[in-house]
Design an enzyme around this catalytic site. Structure first.
Site, short mmCIF file in Angstrom:
data_model
loop_
_atom_site.label_atom_id
_atom_site.label_comp_id
_atom_site.label_asym_id
_atom_site.label_seq_id
_atom_site.Cartn_x
_atom_site.Cartn_y
_atom_site.Cartn_z
N ASN A 223 18.98 27.94 -13.10
CA ASN A 223 19.11 29.35 -13.43
C ASN A 223 18.29 29.67 -14.69
O ASN A 223 17.34 28.96 -15.00
CB ASN A 223 20.58 29.77 -13.57
CG ASN A 223 20.82 31.18 -13.07
OD1 ASN A 223 20.12 32.12 -13.41
ND2 ASN A 223 21.84 31.33 -12.23
N HIS B 3 15.06 27.67 -13.78
CA HIS B 3 15.17 26.37 -13.09
C HIS B 3 14.37 25.26 -13.76
O HIS B 3 13.73 24.44 -13.10
CB HIS B 3 14.77 26.52 -11.63
CG HIS B 3 15.67 27.41 -10.82
ND1 HIS B 3 17.02 27.52 -11.06
CD2 HIS B 3 15.40 28.26 -9.78
CE1 HIS B 3 17.55 28.38 -10.21
NE2 HIS B 3 16.60 28.85 -9.43
N HIS C 135 19.17 23.85 -4.41
CA HIS C 135 18.73 25.22 -4.08
C HIS C 135 18.47 25.36 -2.58
O HIS C 135 17.47 25.95 -2.17
CB HIS C 135 17.47 25.55 -4.88
CG HIS C 135 17.26 27.01 -5.13
ND1 HIS C 135 16.97 27.91 -4.10
CD2 HIS C 135 17.30 27.75 -6.26
CE1 HIS C 135 16.82 29.12 -4.62
NE2 HIS C 135 17.02 29.05 -5.93
N TYR D 163 18.65 26.83 1.14
CA TYR D 163 18.77 28.15 1.77
C TYR D 163 19.53 27.96 3.08
O TYR D 163 19.02 27.36 4.02
CB TYR D 163 17.39 28.74 2.05
CG TYR D 163 16.66 29.26 0.85
CD1 TYR D 163 16.54 30.63 0.61
CD2 TYR D 163 16.05 28.39 -0.06
CE1 TYR D 163 15.84 31.12 -0.49
CE2 TYR D 163 15.36 28.87 -1.16
CZ TYR D 163 15.26 30.23 -1.37
OH TYR D 163 14.58 30.71 -2.46
N GLN E 239 26.02 30.61 -7.98
CA GLN E 239 25.01 31.66 -7.86
C GLN E 239 24.80 31.95 -6.38
O GLN E 239 24.46 31.05 -5.60
CB GLN E 239 23.70 31.23 -8.51
CG GLN E 239 22.62 32.30 -8.51
CD GLN E 239 22.69 33.23 -9.71
OE1 GLN E 239 23.50 33.03 -10.63
NE2 GLN E 239 21.82 34.23 -9.75
N GLU F 129 24.49 28.23 -4.93
CA GLU F 129 24.10 27.25 -5.94
C GLU F 129 25.25 27.02 -6.93
O GLU F 129 25.48 27.82 -7.83
CB GLU F 129 22.87 27.74 -6.69
CG GLU F 129 21.70 28.12 -5.78
CD GLU F 129 20.70 29.00 -6.50
OE1 GLU F 129 20.28 28.65 -7.63
OE2 GLU F 129 20.35 30.06 -5.95
#
Length: 359
Positions: A82, A108, A182, A184, A289, A317
């Protein structure tokens, strides 16, 4: 019951170093593939309620795609996940500068964070699980962070279909650390996540400014689009009129998870009604997140040529709160010599239990 297995295949060269693709097979239908480049979760194949397999995470096709600029597909990000406001923080009276790579802020871990490194890997199997242990040495001053840091990320896949990610870091000098994955997620194996339902076990979240930096203390989710205390259709939630949503183009916010004495707690539950797949995220971290892939624009594809479009996936996240090195009111991310920073996140698929119980 088949014993879990693991094998490695070459995946090309990154920055002059050979990379590998490790396949972890539970023997019961769930298969994870992890790259040594970025310690990235490349695929996670999970059967739906009819038994049809599909990967529930988005990926890129080649190592060259991963080494190019991309929005962290599947990567372990660090040394600090982050944002750190203005790429600057002070620790023990000394100010440290991290290269800005996102609107004047450090995101990051900076432009050459852990997602750009080739990690070392070793594997192990037992009767009911298979694990891959990845290690990385980050020297003192790496991307401006103080202290030499040794990071370990271990992926463990068991025969129940749970994928656990364990993080451990040690340092020789006071530093800050905040690692996450991270990935998706898109549970249907096709389309987008606008029809997915998301529930987050949090009563507060962090409103942010136009750069994604927290504005102040956590705010209550009640009466806002950020109220995910009950399952909510993602497309409907992010379409609501709200200044926070407008600035980010959807969700790109950190929810503050409810405190628990048990350590590991459920953070989120994601459901794809069409396929029946269900993902639960459990973690020891204080925040999560949620990012609804607001910036994807179809310019990235996977090995099948499938394009990754806006809102085509959602990131969940687990992490410490953004900009914590500058926020004494946030849980501390400081790591000192002699200590070990540890966290654990589990990806569970409850629909597999129902499938297993069928006659």
């Amino acid at each position: 019951m088949p014993r879990p297995t693991v094998h490695r295949t070459p995946f090309g060269s990154a920055h002059g170093t050979e990379t590998g693709l490790w396949t972890l097979d539970s023997g019961t239908g769930v298969v994870a593939q992890v790259l040594t480049y970025g310690a990235s979760l490349h695929s996670l194949t999970v059967p739906d309620t009819a038994g049809a397999p599909a990967s529930v995470v988005r990926s890129l096709a080649t190592v060259d795609d991963y080494t190019g600029k991309h929005p962290y597909f599947g990567a372990v990000v660090g040394r600090y996940a982050n944002r750190i406001a203005n790429g600057r923080f002070t620790l023990d009276g000394e100010t440290h500068h991290i290269p800005a790579n996102d609107r004047g802020h450090a995101l990051h871990g900076g432009p050459e964070g852990f997602h750009t490194k080739v990690w070392d890997a070793t594997a192990d199997t037992t009767d009911d699980s298979v694990s891959l242990r990845l290690t990385l040495h980050s020297p003192d001053g790496d991307m401006g962070f103080p202290g030499a840091l040794d990071a370990t990320v271990t992926y463990t896949l068991d025969t129940a279909g749970t994928l656990a990610i364990d993080y451990a870091s040690v340092t020789d000098r006071a530093t800050v650390v905040n690692l996450t994955n991270h990935a998706y997620f898109e549970l249907a194996g096709q389309g987008d996540v606008l029809g997915h339902r998301l529930e987050v076990d949090a009563d507060t979240y962090l409103p942010v400014d136009g750069d994604g930096i927290p504005l102040g203390p956590p705010a209550g989710v009640g009466g806002t689009p950020f109220d995910l205390t009950a399952p909510r259709v993602l497309g409907e939630a992010i379409a609501l009129e709200d200044e926070q949503l407008r600035m980010a183009g959807g969700f790109d916010h950190c929810w503050v998870l409810r405190e628990t004495a048990d350590g590991l707690r459920r953070a989120a539950r994601l459901t794809a009604p069409d396929s029946g797949r269900v993902l639960e995220v459990w973690t020891t971290e204080p925040g999560i997140q949620v990012y609804t892939a607001n910036q994807l624009d179809g310019s990235f594809t996977d090995a099948t040529g499938r394009r990754h479009e806006r809102h085509g996936a959602v990131c969940l996240e687990t992490q410490h709160l953004p900009d914590s090195p500058n926020r004494p009111d946030h849980p501390s991310t400081v790591l000192r010599p002699g200590e070990t920073a540890r966290s654990r996140t589990e990806l569970r698929f409850p629909h597999l239990e129902v499938q297993t119980d069928r006659p």
